[in-house]
Design an enzyme around this catalytic site. Structure first.
Site, PDB file in Angstrom:
ATOM      1  N   ARG A 168      82.895  57.582  56.597  1.00  0.00           N
ATOM      2  CA  ARG A 168      83.847  56.473  56.741  1.00  0.00           C
ATOM      3  C   ARG A 168      83.411  55.610  57.918  1.00  0.00           C
ATOM      4  NH1 ARG A 168      86.693  60.641  54.384  1.00  0.00           N
ATOM      5  NH2 ARG A 168      87.396  59.992  52.319  1.00  0.00           N
ATOM      6  N   ASP A 197      80.545  60.233  50.440  1.00  0.00           N
ATOM      7  CA  ASP A 197      81.934  60.004  50.029  1.00  0.00           C
ATOM      8  C   ASP A 197      82.018  58.681  49.277  1.00  0.00           C
ATOM      9  OD1 ASP A 197      84.878  60.068  49.974  1.00  0.00           O
ATOM     10  OD2 ASP A 197      84.660  61.605  51.523  1.00  0.00           O
ATOM     11  N   HIS A 258      85.120  61.739  44.907  1.00  0.00           N
ATOM     12  CA  HIS A 258      84.687  61.184  46.205  1.00  0.00           C
ATOM     13  C   HIS A 258      83.216  60.770  46.142  1.00  0.00           C
ATOM     14  CE1 HIS A 258      88.137  61.625  48.896  1.00  0.00           C
ATOM     15  NE2 HIS A 258      88.392  62.805  48.363  1.00  0.00           N
ATOM     16  N   ASP A 321      87.285  68.351  46.497  1.00  0.00           N
ATOM     17  CA  ASP A 321      88.687  67.994  46.763  1.00  0.00           C
ATOM     18  C   ASP A 321      89.067  66.696  46.064  1.00  0.00           C
ATOM     19  OD1 ASP A 321      86.822  66.753  48.523  1.00  0.00           O
ATOM     20  OD2 ASP A 321      88.482  65.976  49.704  1.00  0.00           O
ATOM     21  N   GLU A 322      90.364  66.546  45.871  1.00  0.00           N
ATOM     22  CA  GLU A 322      90.967  65.291  45.426  1.00  0.00           C
ATOM     23  C   GLU A 322      90.196  64.632  44.284  1.00  0.00           C
ATOM     24  OE1 GLU A 322      93.164  63.723  49.393  1.00  0.00           O
ATOM     25  OE2 GLU A 322      91.013  63.409  49.391  1.00  0.00           O
ATOM     26  N   TRP A 389      92.617  73.473  53.080  1.00  0.00           N
ATOM     27  CA  TRP A 389      93.088  72.369  53.930  1.00  0.00           C
ATOM     28  C   TRP A 389      94.528  72.014  53.624  1.00  0.00           C
ATOM     29  CZ3 TRP A 389      94.171  67.167  52.313  1.00  0.00           C
ATOM     30  CH2 TRP A 389      93.899  66.900  50.955  1.00  0.00           C
ATOM     31  N   TYR A 414      93.394  69.076  61.616  1.00  0.00           N
ATOM     32  CA  TYR A 414      92.855  67.728  61.395  1.00  0.00           C
ATOM     33  C   TYR A 414      93.055  66.900  62.666  1.00  0.00           C
ATOM     34  CZ  TYR A 414      91.819  68.038  56.374  1.00  0.00           C
ATOM     35  OH  TYR A 414      91.277  68.347  55.147  1.00  0.00           O
ATOM     36  N   TRP A 453      88.161  63.322  60.371  1.00  0.00           N
ATOM     37  CA  TRP A 453      87.971  62.290  59.337  1.00  0.00           C
ATOM     38  C   TRP A 453      87.960  60.950  60.054  1.00  0.00           C
ATOM     39  CZ3 TRP A 453      86.353  64.513  55.192  1.00  0.00           C
ATOM     40  CH2 TRP A 453      86.783  65.796  54.870  1.00  0.00           C
ATOM     41  N   GLU A 455      88.177  57.622  59.081  1.00  0.00           N
ATOM     42  CA  GLU A 455      88.702  56.332  58.607  1.00  0.00           C
ATOM     43  C   GLU A 455      89.185  55.472  59.775  1.00  0.00           C
ATOM     44  OE1 GLU A 455      89.420  59.240  57.204  1.00  0.00           O
ATOM     45  OE2 GLU A 455      89.772  59.047  55.042  1.00  0.00           O
TER      46      GLU A 455
HETATM   47  C1  ACM Z   1      90.414  66.626  52.427  1.00  0.00           C
HETATM   48  O1  ACM Z   1      91.059  66.361  53.451  1.00  0.00           O
HETATM   49  N1  ACM Z   1      90.484  65.851  51.352  1.00  0.00           N
HETATM   50  C2  ACM Z   1      89.584  67.805  52.349  1.00  0.00           C
END
Ligand code: ACM
Length: 747
Positions: A168, A197, A258, A321-322, A389, A414, A453, A455
C-alpha cells in the site's frame, strides 16, 4: 568500579517503596529469570571481546554494535575466555537451555560471559547485553557500568514476527533493513514481508517482467505515478542481512484474491475480461484469479518457483484472505470445474485452489501459511499454518485439526490501528495462547506477530504507529505469562524511550493523548473544558475555531472557558511535534441546553453520548461514531421529549444525525418535530424526510432543522424514524439498523 557502586547504593537507600519496584534492569522483552548480583562490570576502551574464531561473525557484530551504542571500539581476541576485563562469547554444544534461542548471561565485576548452545541463542543474548549497557549521555569518563547479574533466558514462542505491508506504501530497502535491526534489538525472529496486493506488486519476477513494469505502479488521484519494487538482487541482500541477525524473511504472495495489480499486468489470469488498473483505492477488489484455467496455475507456480529461490524460509505465506467469490459464482468455467471436481460451493473451490498451491510448494520442500479464511470450505491439506487475524477462532480450529497457527488477532496485534483505538496496555494484555487447548495442541501454536498495514502509513509515519506498541508485542511473544506485568513493563519502557530516541525511532503515543471533561454553567451560559495528558513527557495544545498547528495554538495550562458556539481542538505535543489524533469538541449554545430529556425508547448502553442529558449538552459528535458523543438506537426510533423547565419563545428546532452504513448506521427515514405548552398535548411543527442516499459509502453528518412561526412553549419532541433493518443490498441485510444522534437543539 567502587566509584560506580556508591551512587547506586546511595540511591537505593533514598528510594521509597514504590520506586524500589523500578527494575535495575530495563530489558525488553523481560527475560525469564534475573538474579541480581552486587557491583558492576566496567566496560571501557580497555575491555576486549573474547570470541572463538568459529563464531567470529558474532564477535564482529558485537564490536560494531558497541561502536554504535558506546563509541568504544573494542579489540577482539580469538582466545578462550580467561582473565578479566572482557566480554566472552561461548558456544557450548552441551548448554542446557530451553530451545535453540536460549542463552545465559553472567555479568560480574570481573567479566561478562554469554553462553548458549547455538549462535542464534548467542545472538539473542547479545541483545540483552546491549540493552544493559547505559547510553553514552549518562556515562562519565568513558566507563559504562553494567549491573552484575545472572540472566537465564529463552522465548515463550518460537514465532515472533512483524508483518510489514510494503504494498500500500512502498518502503525503501534501507528502511526495511533498519526495521530488521529494530526487530533484532527486541528479539523478534520473523520478518513477514507483504509484497503483493491489489494496490501493487513489489517483487521482481524475471519470467513475468510486466508484474513490475505495470503492476508496481499506480496512478494516484493527484496524477502522480506511485510505486516501486524490490529487485531480486535487493531481496537477496535483505534476506542475507536478516539471516545474519537470525531473522527469517517470510514473503507473502497473495492469492486467490488481493491480486488486482497482478491482473493489471497479466489480465488473462482473471475470471472476467480486463483490462485492469492497479488498485488506487483502499479496500478489497473484486477481480480474482481464475482457477478454471490451467494457465493460471502455471503462472502462479512459475512465480512461486522464483520466490522459493529467493527466500530460504520453510514457510511461504500465500495470503488467502478476503476473497470475494462473486466472479467464481458467475463464471461458467468455474462452475464447470466445480461440477467436475465435486466441489459443493465456491468456498470449496477456494480450498481446491489453496490445496493445489500447497501441494506445489510441498514439492519444493516448503509449507504454506494462509490467513484464517483458508479454513473455509474443505480447508487446506494437513500441515498448513493458519494465521488467525479475525479473532482466535481460526487458531483454535487449526490446532484442533492438527495444523499449526500464528495467533495475530487484529484487535490486539494490528499496529496500523491508531493508538486511540488500540492502546499500549491492550496490546500488552494479549496472550497469544488461546484458552482451552490440550498440551499437544498448544505445541502447534507457533507464536504471534504484529501487522503494520500501510494504507494510512507511508514510510515516514511507520515509526510513530509501531512504537512503542511493538515493544508490547515483543513481550507478548517472548516473555512467560507469569513474568508479564504491565506496570513493570511500563517502567522499563520509560528507559527504552531513551534507547528508541538514540536509535532514531520517531515513536508515537501509548494511547489517546488526553482525557477531557466538559462542564456547563447554566447561569453564565458557559462551557469549561478540562484536559489531562495521559502519559509523561507530553504537553497539550489547543485552538478555538482555528486550525491547530504547533505555532498556531495555545499551550494548555488551565481549564478553558467557551461562551459561544465554537469548535475547540486539542492535540498532544511530544518531542516538539504534534502527536496522535486531535480532540475535536464542537460546542453549541441554544435554548435546549441543560434541559431534561425523556426517551420513549432507551439508547444502547454502548453509545450513550455521556448519559441521559447527552442530547442537550451542547457538544456535537464528530465523524468518529465511537467518540462517546453519539447516542445510538438499535432497530428503534429516537422518540425524545425535552422539558426546557419554563416557557420559551421558539421558532427553530433541530436534531443532528450520523450515517455510516459500513457500521450499520443509517439516517432516519424522516424526523418529525412537535411543541407543547403542557407536556401532554403536542402540536406538530413539521416533518423532514431524509435526502441522504443510503448507498453513500462515506460517513456523513446531517442536521435536520425546521423553522416555524414563533411559539411560546416549554416542551418539544423529536421523533426520528429508524429504517428498521439494513436494506437488501447491504452486507448486513436484515440486521437491525442504527440511528445515531448527537444533539437536539432549539432556538
Ligand atoms: C487481513 O487483515 N486481511 C489479513
Amino acid at each position: 568500579m567502587k566509584r560506580l557502586l556508591i551512587p547506586l547504593i546511595v540511591s537505593l537507600f533514598s528510594m521509597n517503596a514504590s520506586v524500589f519496584a523500578h527494575p535495575l534492569i530495563d530489558v525488553i522483552p523481560e527475560p525469564n529469570s534475573i538474579v541480581y548480583g552486587t557491583g558492576s562490570f566496567s566496560l571501557s576502551r580497555s575491555t576486549s571481546i573474547c570470541c572463538p574464531n568459529k563464531i567470529g561473525k558474532l564477535g564482529k557484530y558485537l564490536k560494531g554494535q558497541l561502536v554504535f551504542f558506546t563509541h568504544l571500539n573494542l579489540r577482539i581476541r580469538h582466545a578462550r575466555a580467561i582473565g578479566s576485563n572482557l566480554i566472552a562469547l561461548r558456544l557450548d554444544r552441551d548448554f542446557k537451555g530451553h530451545g535453540p534461542e536460549a542463552y545465559s548471561l553472567d555479568v560480574s565485576s570481573e567479566r561478562v560471559v554469554l553462553t548458549a548452545g547455538t549462535e542464534e541463542g548467542l545472538f539473542r543474548g547479545l541483545q540483552t547485553l546491549l540493552q544493559l549497557i547505559p547510553l553514552p549521555e549518562s556515562v562519565v569518563n568513558g566507563i559504562f557500568g553494567i549491573p552484575s547479574c545472572k540472566i537465564v533466558d529463552y522465548p515463550r514462542f518460537a514465532w515472533r514476527g512483524l508483518n510489514l505491508d510494503c504494498v500500500r506504501h512502498f518502503m525503501t530497502p534501507a528502511f526495511v533493513k533498519r526495521y530488521i535491526d529494530l526487530l533484532a534489538y527486541y528479539k523478534f525472529n520473523v520478518f513477514h514481508w507483504h509484497l503483493t496486493d491489489d494496490q501493487g506488486w513489489r517483487i521482481q519476477i524475471k519470467k513475468y517482467p510486466k508484474l513490475t513494469s505495470i503492476g508496481a505502479w499506480r496512478n494516484e488521484g493527484n496524477g502522480e505515478r506511485y510505486g516501486g519494487y524490490y529487485t531480486q538482487k535487493e531481496i537477496k541482500d535483505i534476506v542475507a542481512y536478516a539471516a545474519s541477525r537470525f531473522i527469517t524473511v517470510v514473503p507473502e504472495i497473495e492469492m486467490p484474491g488481493h491480486c488486482q495489480a497482478s491482473l493489471a499486468a497479466y489480465p488473462e489470469n482473471a475470471c472476467v475480461p480486463g483490462p485492469f488498473q492497479v488498485g488506487t483505492q483502499w479496500g478489497v477488489y473484486q477481480n480474482i484469479y481464475d482457477p478454471a484455467k490451467k494457465s493460471t496455475f502455471t503462472f502462479l507456480e512459475n512465480v512461486l518457483s522464483e520466490v522459493v529461490k529467493l527466500f530460504p524460509s520453510h514457510y511461504i505465506h500465500i495470503g488467502g484472505d478476503e476473497v470475494p467469490k462473486n466472479e467464481w459464482e458467475q463464471n461458467a468455467g468455474c462452475q464447470k470445474l466445480m461440477k467436475e471436481k465435486g466441489l459443493k460451493n465456491t468456498d470449496e473451490l477456494q480450498s481446491y485452489f489453496i490445496r493445489k498451491i500447497q501441494k506445489f510448494l510441498e514439492s519444493k520442500g516448503r509449507q504454506i501459511i494462509g490467513w484464517n479464511e483458508i479454513l473455509e470450505g474443505k480447508g487446506p491439506r494437513p500441515g498448513a499454518v493458519v494465521e488467525s487475524w479475525q479473532g482466535i477462532d481460526g487458531a483454535i480450529k487449526a490446532v484442533r485439526k492438527g495444523d499449526y497457527t500464528i495467533v495475530s488477532p487484529g484487535e490486539y496485534t494490528y499496529l496500523s490501528r491508531d493508538a486511540d483505538d488500540l492502546s499500549l496496555d491492550s496490546v500488552y494484555s494479549f496472550d497469544p495462547m488461546p484458552p482451552g487447548l490440550t498440551p499437544s495442541q498448544q505445541k502447534r501454536v507457533l507464536g504471534t506477530e504484529a501487522s503494520m498495514w500501510s494504507e494510512h502509513a507511508p514510510q515516514r509515519k511507520v515509526d510513530s504507529k509501531m512504537f512503542p506498541r511493538l515493544l508490547a508485542i515483543a513481550e507478548d511473544a517472548w516473555t512467560s505469562q507469569q513474568n508479564k506485568n504491565y506496570e513493570n513493563f511500563h517502567l522499563r519502557l520509560q528507559d527504552q524511550y531513551d534507547r528508541l530516541a538514540y536509535l532514531g525511532v520517531d515513536y508515537g503515543l501509548e494511547q489517546r493523548g488526553m482525557t477531557y471533561k466538559t462542564e456547563f454553567d447554566k447561569g453564565k451560559k458557559m462551557f469549561t473544558v478540562s484536559l489531562k495528558p495521559t502519559q509523561a513527557g507530553i504537553i497539550l495544545r489547543y485552538a478555538i475555531d482555528d486550525t491547530l498547528t504547533m505555532s498556531n495554538s495555545h499551550r494548555y495550562e488551565k481549564p478553558v472557558s467557551i461562551d459561544t458556539t465554537a469548535t475547540f481542538i486539542a492535540q498532544a505535543e511530544m518531542k516538539g511535534k504534534l502527536a496522535g489524533n486531535p480532540l475535536v469538541l464542537s460546542f453549541m449554545i441554544d435554548k435546549a441546553l441543560g434541559s431534561r430529556v425523556n426517551l420513549a425508547n432507551p439508547y444502547s448502553p454502548e453509545y450513550t453520548a455521556g448519559g441521559p442529558q447527552g442530547l442537550v449538552d451542547g457538544i456535537r459528535g464528530t465523524l468518529n461514531f465511537k467518540d462517546g458523543l453519539w447516542q445510538g438506537f438499535k432497530g428503534t426510533d429516537l422518540d425524545a421529549t425535552v422539558d426546557m423547565g419554563k416557557k420559551r419563545k421558539l421558532s427553530e428546532l433541530g436534531a443532528g444525525f450520523l450515517q455510516s452504513t459500513s457500521s450499520y448506521i443509517f439516517m432516519p427515514e424522516f424526523v418529525q418535530f412537535f411543541v407543547s405548552k403542557d407536556g401532554k398535548n403536542f402540536e406538530s411543527v413539521g416533518i423532514l424526510k431524509n435526502d441522504i442516499s443510503e448507498r453513500d459509502p462515506a460517513t456523513v453528518e446531517k442536521d435536520f432543522v425546521i423553522n416555524f412561526r414563533p411559539k411560546d412553549v416549554r416542551y418539544f419532541k423529536v421523533v426520528a424514524k429508524n429504517i428498521g433493518a439494513c436494506p437488501p443490498w447491504h452486507p448486513g441485510a436484515g440486521a437491525k439498523a442504527w440511528i445515531f444522534t448527537d444533539e437536539l437543539f432549539a432556538n
